[in-house]
Every structure is written in C-alpha cells, then in structure tokens.
Design a protein around this motif. Structure first.
Motif, PDB file in Angstrom:
ATOM      1  N   PHE A 159       0.829  -1.195   0.000  1.00 17.72           N
ATOM      2  CA  PHE A 159       0.000   0.000   0.000  1.00 17.72           C
ATOM      3  C   PHE A 159       0.861   1.241   0.000  1.00 17.72           C
ATOM      4  O   PHE A 159       1.977   1.233   0.517  1.00 17.72           O
ATOM      5  N   CYS A 160       0.322   2.312  -0.582  1.00 20.85           N
ATOM      6  CA  CYS A 160       1.013   3.598  -0.614  1.00 20.85           C
ATOM      7  C   CYS A 160       1.236   4.078   0.814  1.00 20.85           C
ATOM      8  O   CYS A 160       0.333   4.028   1.652  1.00 20.85           O
TER       9      CYS A 160
ATOM     10  N   ARG B 288      -3.530   3.565  -0.833  1.00 19.02           N
ATOM     11  CA  ARG B 288      -4.035   2.815  -1.982  1.00 19.02           C
ATOM     12  C   ARG B 288      -3.060   1.693  -2.344  1.00 19.02           C
ATOM     13  O   ARG B 288      -1.863   1.813  -2.103  1.00 19.02           O
TER      14      ARG B 288
ATOM     15  N   VAL C 195      -0.433  -0.396  -4.397  1.00 21.57           N
ATOM     16  CA  VAL C 195       0.596   0.040  -5.356  1.00 21.57           C
ATOM     17  C   VAL C 195       1.258  -1.185  -5.976  1.00 21.57           C
ATOM     18  O   VAL C 195       1.190  -2.285  -5.427  1.00 21.57           O
TER      19      VAL C 195
ATOM     20  N   TYR D  98       5.030   4.471  -3.006  1.00 24.86           N
ATOM     21  CA  TYR D  98       3.978   5.466  -3.196  1.00 24.86           C
ATOM     22  C   TYR D  98       3.238   5.192  -4.504  1.00 24.86           C
ATOM     23  O   TYR D  98       3.823   4.701  -5.463  1.00 24.86           O
ATOM     24  N   CYS D  99       1.958   5.567  -4.540  1.00 20.89           N
ATOM     25  CA  CYS D  99       1.204   5.476  -5.789  1.00 20.89           C
ATOM     26  C   CYS D  99       1.663   6.604  -6.713  1.00 20.89           C
ATOM     27  O   CYS D  99       2.407   7.494  -6.307  1.00 20.89           O
ATOM     28  N   SER D 100       1.212   6.577  -7.950  1.00 22.36           N
ATOM     29  CA  SER D 100       1.685   7.571  -8.928  1.00 22.36           C
ATOM     30  C   SER D 100       1.263   8.990  -8.555  1.00 22.36           C
ATOM     31  O   SER D 100       2.026   9.934  -8.740  1.00 22.36           O
ATOM     32  N   ASP D 101       0.053   9.152  -8.010  1.00 21.61           N
ATOM     33  CA  ASP D 101      -0.402  10.489  -7.618  1.00 21.61           C
ATOM     34  C   ASP D 101       0.429  11.047  -6.466  1.00 21.61           C
ATOM     35  O   ASP D 101       0.823  12.216  -6.480  1.00 21.61           O
ATOM     36  N   CYS D 102       0.703  10.228  -5.458  1.00 24.35           N
ATOM     37  CA  CYS D 102       1.501  10.697  -4.318  1.00 24.35           C
ATOM     38  C   CYS D 102       2.954  10.931  -4.714  1.00 24.35           C
ATOM     39  O   CYS D 102       3.596  11.838  -4.191  1.00 24.35           O
ATOM     40  N   THR D 103       3.475  10.131  -5.634  1.00 18.04           N
ATOM     41  CA  THR D 103       4.831  10.348  -6.129  1.00 18.04           C
ATOM     42  C   THR D 103       4.925  11.703  -6.810  1.00 18.04           C
ATOM     43  O   THR D 103       5.872  12.455  -6.578  1.00 18.04           O
TER      44      THR D 103
END
Length: 93
Positions: free
Chosen positions: A7-8, A13, A15, A21-26
C-alpha cells in the motif's frame, strides 16, 4: 497461496510491487516548492493554485477563500475585492 499487497505510504491505496507510493503521491512529493501553497502546503495536484504578484505568495483555492473571507469581515466593498482578485492574482497552470 497468499499474495501480499503493498500500500502507498501516504494515501493507503494499493501500489505495484516494490513501490512505496502510488503515482499520484509520487507526483505530489516530487513537485517543486513553487507548486505548493505557501499557507497550507497543498500541491497543484490537490487544489488549483493562484499566485499573488503583489506580495509574492502562492495560495490554494481554500486559502484564497479564507483570504477573501477575511477581507469581507473587514467590510471591504465587494467591488474592491473583485478588483484586487483580478489585478493581483494570477492562476498557476
């Protein structure tokens, strides 16, 4: 057979394997300081940003609303507030 899901670390979320990290948080973490609100730190991925050219500060949508509410509480006429918003504030894209 049990499959482990990662998970992120920021939003929780799921991953892909070996990612923290997920792509949005990255994208949020790697965005530059100029892409963040000077008041609360929100990035442009979380809220639209506006730059105040007069005092050189970046505001997110929520902080700009608080700023405008403060002007209204000081009983500044709405036409002056609108004039200030169109003259001094530039949206960041």
């Amino acid at each position: 057979m049990v499959t482990r899901v990662r998970f992120c670390a920021k939003c929780g979320r799921p991953v892909p394997d070996k990612a923290n990290y997920c792509s949005d948080c990255t994208a949020d973490i790697t965005s530059g300081i100029q892409d963040r609100c000077d008041i609360c730190g929100k990035s442009k991925h979380m809220s639209p940003l506006t730059y105040n050219t007069r005092i050189k500060k970046v505001y997110c949508k929520d902080c700009l609303n608080v700023f405008v509410a403060g002007l209204r509480s000081k009983e500044i006429p709405q036409r002056e507030i609108n004039k200030m918003l169109t003259k001094d504030f530039v949206p960041i894209t």
